[in-house]
Scaffold this motif. Structure first.
Motif, PDB file in Angstrom:
ATOM      1  N   ARG A 154     -13.625 -13.411   0.521  1.00 10.75           N
ATOM      2  CA  ARG A 154     -12.872 -12.369   1.237  1.00 10.75           C
ATOM      3  C   ARG A 154     -11.364 -12.461   0.944  1.00 10.75           C
ATOM      4  NH1 ARG A 154     -14.057  -9.146   5.863  1.00 10.75           N
ATOM      5  NH2 ARG A 154     -12.191  -8.533   7.031  1.00 10.75           N
ATOM      6  N   GLN A 155     -10.791 -13.661   1.075  1.00 16.54           N
ATOM      7  CA  GLN A 155      -9.361 -13.822   0.850  1.00 16.54           C
ATOM      8  C   GLN A 155      -8.997 -13.558  -0.607  1.00 16.54           C
ATOM      9  OE1 GLN A 155      -8.424 -17.726   2.381  1.00 16.54           O
ATOM     10  NE2 GLN A 155      -8.135 -16.958   4.456  1.00 16.54           N
ATOM     11  N   THR A 156      -9.855 -13.981  -1.520  1.00 13.02           N
ATOM     12  CA  THR A 156      -9.611 -13.730  -2.940  1.00 13.02           C
ATOM     13  C   THR A 156      -9.606 -12.230  -3.218  1.00 13.02           C
ATOM     14  OG1 THR A 156     -10.677 -15.809  -3.548  1.00 13.02           O
ATOM     15  CG2 THR A 156     -10.455 -14.154  -5.284  1.00 13.02           C
ATOM     16  N   ARG A 157     -10.561 -11.518  -2.596  1.00 13.78           N
ATOM     17  CA  ARG A 157     -10.637 -10.068  -2.808  1.00 13.78           C
ATOM     18  C   ARG A 157      -9.389  -9.377  -2.262  1.00 13.78           C
ATOM     19  NH1 ARG A 157     -11.303  -7.370  -6.098  1.00 13.78           N
ATOM     20  NH2 ARG A 157     -11.934  -5.205  -6.007  1.00 13.78           N
ATOM     21  N   LEU A 158      -8.968  -9.774  -1.062  1.00 12.14           N
ATOM     22  CA  LEU A 158      -7.780  -9.171  -0.455  1.00 12.14           C
ATOM     23  C   LEU A 158      -6.531  -9.471  -1.282  1.00 12.14           C
ATOM     24  CD1 LEU A 158      -8.523  -9.847   3.313  1.00 12.14           C
ATOM     25  CD2 LEU A 158      -8.246  -7.592   2.270  1.00 12.14           C
ATOM     26  N   ASN A 159      -6.460 -10.683  -1.795  1.00 14.70           N
ATOM     27  CA  ASN A 159      -5.311 -11.060  -2.618  1.00 14.70           C
ATOM     28  C   ASN A 159      -5.255 -10.211  -3.889  1.00 14.70           C
ATOM     29  OD1 ASN A 159      -3.021 -12.949  -3.019  1.00 14.70           O
ATOM     30  ND2 ASN A 159      -4.210 -13.577  -4.807  1.00 14.70           N
ATOM     31  N   ASP A 160      -6.419  -9.974  -4.502  1.00 13.26           N
ATOM     32  CA  ASP A 160      -6.472  -9.123  -5.694  1.00 13.26           C
ATOM     33  C   ASP A 160      -6.064  -7.688  -5.354  1.00 13.26           C
ATOM     34  OD1 ASP A 160      -7.341 -11.260  -7.184  1.00 13.26           O
ATOM     35  OD2 ASP A 160      -9.454 -10.699  -7.136  1.00 13.26           O
ATOM     36  N   LEU A 161      -6.537  -7.194  -4.211  1.00 14.85           N
ATOM     37  CA  LEU A 161      -6.263  -5.811  -3.818  1.00 14.85           C
ATOM     38  C   LEU A 161      -4.808  -5.600  -3.401  1.00 14.85           C
ATOM     39  CD1 LEU A 161      -9.518  -5.000  -1.822  1.00 14.85           C
ATOM     40  CD2 LEU A 161      -8.843  -4.051  -4.030  1.00 14.85           C
ATOM     41  N   SER A 162      -4.110  -6.687  -3.098  1.00 16.82           N
ATOM     42  CA  SER A 162      -2.703  -6.544  -2.702  1.00 16.82           C
ATOM     43  C   SER A 162      -1.856  -5.961  -3.827  1.00 16.82           C
ATOM     44  CB  SER A 162      -2.140  -7.896  -2.253  1.00 16.82           C
ATOM     45  OG  SER A 162      -2.053  -8.794  -3.354  1.00 16.82           O
ATOM     46  N   GLU A 163      -2.354  -6.039  -5.076  1.00 21.69           N
ATOM     47  CA  GLU A 163      -1.644  -5.481  -6.228  1.00 21.69           C
ATOM     48  C   GLU A 163      -2.210  -4.129  -6.665  1.00 21.69           C
ATOM     49  OE1 GLU A 163       1.115  -6.863  -7.507  1.00 21.69           O
ATOM     50  OE2 GLU A 163       0.925  -8.310  -5.874  1.00 21.69           O
ATOM     51  N   GLU A 164      -3.231  -3.660  -5.963  1.00 25.40           N
ATOM     52  CA  GLU A 164      -3.861  -2.386  -6.340  1.00 25.40           C
ATOM     53  C   GLU A 164      -2.927  -1.208  -6.072  1.00 25.40           C
ATOM     54  OE1 GLU A 164      -5.734   0.249  -7.863  1.00 25.40           O
ATOM     55  OE2 GLU A 164      -7.132  -1.456  -7.721  1.00 25.40           O
ATOM     56  N   THR A 165      -2.736  -0.343  -7.064  1.00 25.24           N
ATOM     57  CA  THR A 165      -1.825   0.793  -6.905  1.00 25.24           C
ATOM     58  C   THR A 165      -2.547   2.079  -6.491  1.00 25.24           C
ATOM     59  OG1 THR A 165      -2.004   1.292  -9.276  1.00 25.24           O
ATOM     60  CG2 THR A 165      -0.186  -0.135  -8.575  1.00 25.24           C
ATOM     61  N   ARG A 166      -3.873   2.091  -6.611  1.00 23.93           N
ATOM     62  CA  ARG A 166      -4.630   3.271  -6.197  1.00 23.93           C
ATOM     63  C   ARG A 166      -4.926   3.213  -4.698  1.00 23.93           C
ATOM     64  NH1 ARG A 166      -9.342   2.330 -10.492  1.00 23.93           N
ATOM     65  NH2 ARG A 166      -8.871   0.228  -9.739  1.00 23.93           N
ATOM     66  N   THR A 167      -5.197   4.352  -4.105  1.00 24.83           N
ATOM     67  CA  THR A 167      -5.638   4.400  -2.710  1.00 24.83           C
ATOM     68  C   THR A 167      -6.957   3.643  -2.589  1.00 24.83           C
ATOM     69  OG1 THR A 167      -4.555   6.535  -2.365  1.00 24.83           O
ATOM     70  CG2 THR A 167      -6.297   5.933  -0.821  1.00 24.83           C
ATOM     71  N   MET A 168      -7.115   2.857  -1.521  1.00 27.10           N
ATOM     72  CA  MET A 168      -8.303   2.026  -1.322  1.00 27.10           C
ATOM     73  C   MET A 168      -9.107   2.509  -0.117  1.00 27.10           C
ATOM     74  SD  MET A 168      -6.450  -1.674  -1.904  1.00 27.10           S
ATOM     75  CE  MET A 168      -4.954  -1.148  -1.045  1.00 27.10           C
ATOM     76  N   VAL A 169     -10.427   2.496  -0.252  1.00 32.06           N
ATOM     77  CA  VAL A 169     -11.313   2.960   0.814  1.00 32.06           C
ATOM     78  C   VAL A 169     -12.265   1.832   1.203  1.00 32.06           C
ATOM     79  CG1 VAL A 169     -12.970   4.724   1.529  1.00 32.06           C
ATOM     80  CG2 VAL A 169     -11.204   5.287  -0.170  1.00 32.06           C
ATOM     81  N   PHE A 170     -12.348   1.566   2.512  1.00 29.33           N
ATOM     82  CA  PHE A 170     -13.198   0.495   3.035  1.00 29.33           C
ATOM     83  C   PHE A 170     -14.107   1.037   4.137  1.00 29.33           C
ATOM     84  CE2 PHE A 170      -9.121  -1.229   1.732  1.00 29.33           C
ATOM     85  CZ  PHE A 170      -9.436  -2.364   1.000  1.00 29.33           C
ATOM     86  N   TYR A 171     -15.252   0.392   4.314  1.00 32.81           N
ATOM     87  CA  TYR A 171     -16.094   0.597   5.493  1.00 32.81           C
ATOM     88  C   TYR A 171     -15.911  -0.605   6.407  1.00 32.81           C
ATOM     89  CZ  TYR A 171     -18.750   4.428   3.283  1.00 32.81           C
ATOM     90  OH  TYR A 171     -19.130   5.611   2.713  1.00 32.81           O
ATOM     91  N   GLU A 172     -15.977  -0.388   7.716  1.00 33.54           N
ATOM     92  CA  GLU A 172     -15.876  -1.514   8.652  1.00 33.54           C
ATOM     93  C   GLU A 172     -16.617  -1.223   9.947  1.00 33.54           C
ATOM     94  OE1 GLU A 172     -16.133  -4.523   9.122  1.00 33.54           O
ATOM     95  OE2 GLU A 172     -14.281  -5.006   8.049  1.00 33.54           O
TER      96      GLU A 172
END
Length: 225
Positions: A143-161
């Motif tokens: 989870r933390q690795t994924r969030l860390n990778d996504l912190s550099e994502e420039t596109r809009t991100m969509v999640f389910y929760e």
């Protein structure tokens, strides 16, 4: 040799009227409907007077049932796959059966229809010309690795929760994306209590800290500028 066809059929994510005429026709004409939860799907089928037999097909049994279903398709049956809500295989069972059918040369037809992330994305007011769909984040491992990778994502991100993890997820978004990043959180899409909360991550977190989250959520986060 006679070969059947697998129909992948989206079902409403809340409002029962959000189903296509074609989906109803297919569900009435196939010989079998594979349903994630037959009790949930039975309400939809009864509403539209569909009496096609159902069989349970979900994440806990799909590894065991795929081979049998593929054999039925190869013998010439036409079978429909549905999930509890939305389009099968989008954060729901369906991928294993689709892959196995393709490997065996079975024709697949996927109908267009309801899925939760599209209205949430369009309704967010955030850029939607380029986006990345993340679905549910890993619960623990990775989870933390994924969030860390996504912190550099420039596109809009969509999640389910889910409601009981929403506050934790929003808190982690503050840590990894920053408190001022723009966000839109939609809940109970197409249902009576549908709402969308927009603002910065810290503002939306404060909102749900004061108003306990209920329902199913789609989170749309702006990419890094």
């Amino acid at each position: 040799m006679l070969t059947g066809k697998l129909f992948i059929v989206p079902t409403p994510i809340g409002n029962l009227e959000d189903i296509t005429f074609r989906a109803i026709k297919v569900l009435k004409e196939v010989s079998l409907i594979l349903a994630e939860d037959t009790r949930t799907s039975n309400k939809l089928l009864q509403h539209y007077n569909i009496d096609t037999p159902m069989q349970s097909h979900h994440m806990h049994n799909e590894h065991k049932t795929v081979d049998g279903i593929v054999q039925r398709l190869k013998s010439g049956e036409q079978i429909a796959l549905i999930s509890d809500a939305g389009t099968p295989a989008i954060s729901d069972p369906g991928f294993l059966l689709s892959r196995a059918s393709i490997e065996q040369g079975i024709e697949i037809e996927c109908l267009p229809g309801a899925t939760a992330f599209v209205p949430a994305l369009v309704n967010s007011g955030l850029p939607n010309d380029r986006f990345v769909f993340e679905g549910f984040l890993p619960i623990k491992k990775g989870r933390q690795t994924r969030l860390n990778d996504l912190s550099e994502e420039t596109r809009t991100m969509v999640f389910y929760e889910s409601p009981h993890k929403l506050l934790k997820t929003l808190s982690q978004f503050v840590t990894y994306f920053g408190p001022k990043r723009s966000i839109s959180v939609s809940r109970e899409l197409t249902k009576m209590y549908e709402e969308t909360i927009r603002g910065t991550i810290s503002e939306v977190l404060e909102h749900f800290e004061n108003k306990p989250p209920k329902g199913e959520f789609v989170i749309v986060v702006a990419g890094k500028k």
